[in-house]
Every structure is written in structure tokens, then in C-alpha cells.
Design a protein around this motif. Structure first.
Motif, PDB file in Angstrom:
ATOM      1  N   LYS A  49       0.877  -1.172   0.000  1.00 28.94           N
ATOM      2  CA  LYS A  49       0.000   0.000   0.000  1.00 28.94           C
ATOM      3  C   LYS A  49       0.912   1.217   0.000  1.00 28.94           C
ATOM      4  N   TYR A  50       0.992   1.867  -1.174  1.00 26.89           N
ATOM      5  CA  TYR A  50       2.012   2.895  -1.392  1.00 26.89           C
ATOM      6  C   TYR A  50       1.468   4.279  -1.035  1.00 26.89           C
ATOM      7  N   GLU A  51       1.612   4.633   0.240  1.00 31.50           N
ATOM      8  CA  GLU A  51       1.073   5.884   0.756  1.00 31.50           C
ATOM      9  C   GLU A  51       1.917   7.099   0.374  1.00 31.50           C
ATOM     10  N   GLY A  52       3.085   6.856  -0.198  1.00 33.30           N
ATOM     11  CA  GLY A  52       3.919   7.960  -0.657  1.00 33.30           C
ATOM     12  C   GLY A  52       3.312   8.751  -1.800  1.00 33.30           C
ATOM     13  N   LEU A  53       2.210   8.256  -2.374  1.00 33.71           N
ATOM     14  CA  LEU A  53       1.560   8.968  -3.481  1.00 33.71           C
ATOM     15  C   LEU A  53       0.418   9.858  -3.018  1.00 33.71           C
ATOM     16  N   ASP A 179      -4.568 -11.371   5.440  1.00 28.41           N
ATOM     17  CA  ASP A 179      -4.314 -12.169   6.644  1.00 28.41           C
ATOM     18  C   ASP A 179      -3.407 -11.420   7.615  1.00 28.41           C
ATOM     19  N   TRP A 180      -2.432 -10.695   7.058  1.00 27.21           N
ATOM     20  CA  TRP A 180      -1.513  -9.901   7.874  1.00 27.21           C
ATOM     21  C   TRP A 180      -1.370  -8.508   7.259  1.00 27.21           C
ATOM     22  N   LEU A 181      -1.217  -7.527   8.117  1.00 24.34           N
ATOM     23  CA  LEU A 181      -0.847  -6.174   7.707  1.00 24.34           C
ATOM     24  C   LEU A 181       0.425  -5.828   8.452  1.00 24.34           C
ATOM     25  N   CYS A 182       1.484  -5.457   7.719  1.00 25.67           N
ATOM     26  CA  CYS A 182       2.724  -5.042   8.386  1.00 25.67           C
ATOM     27  C   CYS A 182       2.993  -3.580   8.062  1.00 25.67           C
ATOM     28  N   LEU A 183       3.499  -2.853   9.042  1.00 25.63           N
ATOM     29  CA  LEU A 183       3.701  -1.416   8.855  1.00 25.63           C
ATOM     30  C   LEU A 183       4.671  -0.876   9.898  1.00 25.63           C
ATOM     31  N   VAL A 308       2.379  -1.703   4.441  1.00 25.51           N
ATOM     32  CA  VAL A 308       2.129  -0.271   4.273  1.00 25.51           C
ATOM     33  C   VAL A 308       3.462   0.451   4.154  1.00 25.51           C
ATOM     34  N   CYS A 309       3.662   1.119   3.031  1.00 27.30           N
ATOM     35  CA  CYS A 309       4.842   1.963   2.826  1.00 27.30           C
ATOM     36  C   CYS A 309       4.389   3.406   2.958  1.00 27.30           C
ATOM     37  N   THR A 310       4.807   4.053   4.022  1.00 32.15           N
ATOM     38  CA  THR A 310       4.168   5.273   4.486  1.00 32.15           C
ATOM     39  C   THR A 310       4.598   6.567   3.811  1.00 32.15           C
ATOM     40  N   GLY A 311       5.803   6.596   3.213  1.00 33.33           N
ATOM     41  CA  GLY A 311       6.272   7.853   2.636  1.00 33.33           C
ATOM     42  C   GLY A 311       7.162   7.655   1.424  1.00 33.33           C
ATOM     43  N   HIS A 312       7.164   8.614   0.544  1.00 34.63           N
ATOM     44  CA  HIS A 312       7.930   8.564  -0.705  1.00 34.63           C
ATOM     45  C   HIS A 312       9.431   8.719  -0.445  1.00 34.63           C
ATOM     46  N   GLY A 313      10.239   8.136  -1.316  1.00 38.31           N
ATOM     47  CA  GLY A 313      11.686   8.235  -1.204  1.00 38.31           C
ATOM     48  C   GLY A 313      12.219   9.651  -1.304  1.00 38.31           C
TER      49      GLY A 313
END
Length: 343
Positions: A49-53, A179-183, A308-313
Motif C-alpha cells: 500500500k504505497y502511501e507515498g503517493l 491475513d496480515w498487515l505489516c507497517l 504499508v509503505c508510508t512515505g515517498h523516497g
């Protein structure tokens, strides 16, 4: 296209006076990662889940649209927050959108340039504190009790109301819960918000929260007075919603673990190899997942996992540019270019 408040208003616990201050946040992609899943082993089905966008490049925009909209609805003119960077940029942007003033306190020398630049560009008053994020948060909490300003850190309950919309999107995209959410886990608001959102829709994925090893108070069971990690977004020693995060992990049947900076940076590089560039903290969730799998502490055969990837590079480009070699220089000559590429 509409913002999150317009789309999910009936699911959000917001006062009737709340306005709709939006930059059309949300709607971020859920990207399949079959190659990375195969490398991790365990036969899992993996998505990012690419939240950086989001508009300011991080998940913070989900909560900020709600917090600023509520504050604007009751006539607040100034908002304030402490930040490791992403909250500052988001608060500044949404305050600007609402015609408000934003004041952000940051730990001196501990905020990535890409994040600080965002707060400045959006017109915030930026104040550096000779101390940690936790020190800065303590100051803004005290100030908000004495001055007519709205505190928009994740202590603000409306932040979580906005952030839980990411759980709704995952359920809608997948047609059900993973089944799993990792963040990643820093101040612990996001893991708490996801759990609220999933529970509200009757879903109960197991949560794997991941802290950086140098800033892992929830793993250690005590505050970390001087947290240190390359993952600046989660460099927090006293999470404001720590107890809530621990409860969410336990209720879900999951847990909170720690990953080393080495593992986090390696996962950042690995994600970029598939075209997903995230800031270091954003790779923490997957770094922790990889550690758990390699240690045999997780059996994910046939399981569906969302990271969950929370922020853009671009939030923290110095992590890359600071350790890369200078690009080679060639004359304006095709032969020279061909010789270089042949080496």
C-alpha cells in the motif's frame, strides 16, 4: 474525484461543523509484489500500500485532512504540531489550503531535508527544538493548553479518523481483509488507526508493527531517551499512542517487533528494484516481515499480506545520494559512451 471526507463521511466520527479541507488525498495504489514475495519465501501473496503517493508524499495527509477540517469548522486560525518531518509538511499544506497559519516544532538537525523543505514551501513557521521529537511534542501539548491553537499531532482523535480510511481502501481493493498487515511504528497513531478502520468494517487481520531497533520502546517495554535510527520518521522514544498500538497488536493476534537499520536500508533498496522508492521508515514494515520469516517465526504459506509503505523516497533523498558514487563523466562522443557502457 473527491477527498476522503466526502467519500467516507458516514464512516467517520467527525463533528457536524467539520468543513472539507482537501487536496484529494487517498486512493493510493495497492501494488502486487510477486517477485519480492518469492524471495521472502513462505508462499505468501504480497501487496504494498504505497502511501507515498498522497499529496504531500506520506500517509499523514489522511489524518491531516480530518484534523484541519475539524479545526477550520470551529474557526481556528492557527494549528501547531511537533514532527519528525512528515507531519510538518502535511500540516503546513492543509493549513495553507484552509487559509490558516501553521507552526511546526522539529528536533534540531534530525529532520530530513525533503520534509523540512515541504513545511517551508507551504509557508509554515518552523521552529527547531534543542531536543528530541518527544521534547517537542511535550512543548506543543503544553502550548495548545495555553494558546488558541489546534494541536494536530496524532494525539488529536480526528487524525485517526482520517487515517483509518486506508484500511477501508485495502478492504475495497482486495474484496476482503488481508491475513496480515505489516507497517512501521513510530508515534503509533497509524497502527492504531488501521485497527480502528478494520474493526469498524468487521475485519481482523493480524498486525505486525515494526520499530527501528534504535527507537523501539514498545519492543523494549520502556521509553528510549535518545532514539537513533536512519529511519527518521520513526525516531521516537515515547510513542503518544503506544498503549493503544500494543493493544491493537495483541487484539489482532499479531505483535510489534524491531528491525535493524541495516535491514531497513536493504529493504528500501529491494523495493526500489521493483520501482517503488520509499523513505527508510517506510521499508521498516517489510524489513520486520522478512526477519520474522527468515527466523521461522511466521508461517505465511498461502496467506495474503499487505505492507504499508508510508512515505515517498523523495522525503529523504540524502540516504541515497549521501552514499552513492558520483556518476561517471564522458565527453560528447558516441564512441566514448559505447566504450563506457561496454565495460
Amino acid at each position: 474525484m473527491s477527498g476522503l471526507l466526502a467519500k467516507y463521511r458516514t464512516w467517520l466520527d467527525l463533528p457536524a461543523y467539520t468543513l472539507d479541507i482537501t487536496l484529494h488525498e487517498g486512493g493510493t495504489p495497492l501494488i502486487p509484489m510477486p517477485r519480492l514475495a518469492a524471495e521472502l519465501g513462505g508462499g505468501l501473496e504480497l501487496y504494498v500500500k504505497y502511501e507515498g503517493l498522497n499529496p504531500t508524499g506520506s500517509f499523514k495527509d489522511r489524518g491531516m485532512t480530518a484534523a484541519i477540517s475539524e479545526a477550520a469548522g470551529r474557526g481556528v486560525q492557527t494549528v501547531i504540531c511537533a514532527s519528525t518531518g512528515n507531519t510538518a509538511a502535511s500540516a503546513a499544506a492543509y493549513a495553507a489550503r484552509a487559509g490558516m497559519k501553521a507552526i511546526v516544532l522539529i528536533p534540531q538537525g534530525k529532520v530530513a531535508a525533503g520534509k523540512l523543505a515541504g513545511a517551508v514551501a507551504y509557508g509554515a513557521q518552523v521552529v527547531q527544538v534543542d531536543g528530541s521529537f518527544d521534547d517537542a511534542l511535550g512543548l506543543v501539548v503544553e502550548l495548545s493548553h495555553r494558546q488558541p491553537v489546534a494541536l494536530v499531532n496524532s494525539i488529536n482523535p480526528y487524525r485517526l479518523e482520517g487515517q483509518k480510511t486506508a484500511a477501508f481502501e485495502i478492504l475495497e481493493t482486495l474484496g476482503g481483509a488481508p491475513d496480515w498487515l505489516c507497517l512501521p511504528v513510530g508515534n503509533a497513531g497509524n497502527i492504531s488507526a488501521y485497527w480502528l478502520g478494520f474493526q469498524q468494517r468487521g475485519a481482523r487481520p493480524r498486525l505486525l508493527g515494526v520499530q527501528a531497533a534504535g527507537a523501539a520502546p514498545l519492543v523494549l517495554g520502556q521509553a528510549v531517551e535518545q532514539p537513533e535510527t536512519v529511519a527518521t520518521a520513526i525516531r521516537i522514544g515515547r510513542p503518544a499512542r503506544g498503549e493503544q498500538a500494543l493493544a491493537a497488536a495483541e487484539e489482532s493476534g499479531g505483535r510489534i517487533v524491531a528491525a535493524s537499520d541495516t535491514a531497513i536500508l536493504a529493504m528500501q533498496t529491494r523495493l526500489a528494484a521493483e520501482g517503488v522508492w520509499v523513505e527508510p521508515a517506510s521499508a521498516a514494515g517489510l524489513a520486520g516481515l522478512a526477519d520474522e520469516l527468515s527466523a521461522g517465526r511466521l508461517d505465511l504459506q498461502g496467506r495474503r499480506v499487505v505492507a504499508v509503505c508510508t512515505g515517498h523516497g523523495l522525503k529523504d533523498p540524502e540516504v541515497i545520494t549521501g552514499r552513492m558514487a558520483a556518476p561517471q563523466v564522458v565527453p560528447v562522443d558516441l564512441g566514448a559512451l559505447e566504450r563506457l557502457l561496454a565495460d
